[in-house]
Design an enzyme around this catalytic site. Structure first.
Site, short mmCIF file in Angstrom:
data_model
loop_
_atom_site.label_atom_id
_atom_site.label_comp_id
_atom_site.label_asym_id
_atom_site.label_seq_id
_atom_site.Cartn_x
_atom_site.Cartn_y
_atom_site.Cartn_z
N ASP A 56 -3.35 -9.82 -0.39
CA ASP A 56 -3.13 -8.89 0.70
C ASP A 56 -1.66 -8.96 1.11
OD1 ASP A 56 -3.75 -7.17 2.95
OD2 ASP A 56 -3.66 -8.96 4.19
N ASP A 251 -6.45 -12.50 4.67
CA ASP A 251 -6.64 -13.12 5.99
C ASP A 251 -7.39 -12.25 6.98
OD1 ASP A 251 -4.41 -11.33 6.24
OD2 ASP A 251 -3.96 -12.29 8.15
#
Length: 354
Positions: A56, A251
């Protein structure tokens, strides 16, 4: 009877039984001392075989400390824009919402009560504020409103960053946030490339913002403007039907589905959402991206030690069993070989370190 006793001693699989679980436990303990949490031995064995790492952007490759670069209001008043943005951000835990709440504290603009709040996965939020319905989130979310269906929104500004749109019947504007790249990201990706690992960025941000960060960190491939379900689809494509082992590092809440879809899910522990932490098999507790290299190194070492232990334990058993059938091996020699192989397995565990 004597030969039977010897055979039973040398055929005992004590060393073989110790070879795998003891190595796994040693790797888990070594990782825990360095802020790497493994949730089971399967993650250690699989991580050693990973050849593709998907990451990400926000909060993983970047610090997640979003800074407001500019506000542009195309319809309505800027004061109204700030009130609506603050009101909607209060009810969301998305990193951009947290950034809005933080900057709103300096505006001196009070938030208003929001009713019928709704999270639209991968796009943004919707709620009623002061009797009007507003949305806050991505460009696609705003384009989904009836009054913008056949209308082109203003193009992206000069500042490349994460863009948050706010729109309603009498309001249209956007905020652009910039994010600092983690200094360790480029070093981590370079090390992975040197190990022959393919790296891919999966992000929901605009291609310009993704490309800017991707260039800074030296990512191998960039896939942008992905919704959570598209991220899952991208991870499945990277796996090539199970032929390739894929690790996903993220996350946020939107990362949780693709973390679960990967062969090994990895979550950033300090800033990670509950959903991401729940799905992850490896957690980097100190929120340091470079710890992924240590986690992978531990896994490779553990896999090597397991292989060596199996060879030593099984090899000793096979050699001594064959010898016991062919030649009357003394019981003392059988005991020495059995205990010696077990001792070698135990001593071999000390090689697992970083």
């Amino acid at each position: 009877f004597y030969r039977t006793m010897t055979l039973l001693v040398v055929a005992s699989p004590c060393a073989l039984v110790l070879s795998v679980p003891s190595a796994i436990l040693s790797a888990i303990a070594s990782g825990a001392r360095r802020g790497i949490l493994y949730r089971g031995g399967a993650a250690i064995e699989t991580l050693a075989n990973v050849s593709v790492v998907a990451l990400d952007k926000t909060g993983t490759l970047t610090s997640g400390n979003l800074t407001l670069a500019e506000i542009e209001v195309f319809e309505g008043l800027e004061e109204q824009f700030r009130k609506v943005a603050h009101s909607l951000a209060r009810l969301s835990e998305h990193p951009l919402s947290r950034a809005i709440r933080k900057i709103a504290a300096t505006w001196g603009t009070p938030a208003m009560e929001a009713a019928n709040f709704e999270t639209i996965l991968g796009k943004g939020v919707r709620a009623n504020v002061d009797g009007e319905t507003y949305v806050m989130g991505s460009r696609k979310l705003v384009m989904g409103l009836d009054r913008f269906a056949n209308r082109e929104l203003p193009p992206a500004g000069k500042t490349a960053g994460a863009v948050v749109w706010v729109a309603g019947d009498n309001l249209l504007g956007r905020m652009v946030f910039t994010d600092e790249v983690r200094p360790e990201s480029a070093v981590t990706l370079k090390a992975l490339h040197q190990q022959g690992v393919r790296t891919v960025m999966l992000t929901g941000d605009h291609p310009d913002a993704a490309q800017l960060i991707g260039t800074k960190v030296g990512i191998g491939e960039i896939l942008s403007e992905l919704s959570p379900d598209k991220k899952v689809e991208a991870v499945e494509n990277l796996k090539e039907g199970g032929k390739v082992r894929v690790a996903m590092i993220g996350d946020g809440v939107n990362d949780a589905p693709c973390i679960a879809a990967a062969d090994v899910g990895v979550a950033m522990g300090a800033r990670g959402s509950d959903a991401a932490l729940e799905q992850a098999e490896v957690v980097l507790m100190n929120d340091r991206i470079e710890n992924f290299l240590l986690a992978r190194l531990l896994s490779v070492q553990a896999k090597g030690i397991i292989t060596q232990n199996i060879v030593v334990a099984l090899g000793t058993v096979l050699v001594m069993v064959c010898a016991a059938f062919i030649y009357p091996v003394p019981l003392t020699l059988g005991v020495a070989a059995h205990e010696g192989s077990t001792l070698l397995v135990v001593l071999n565990l000390s090689l697992i370190h970083i």
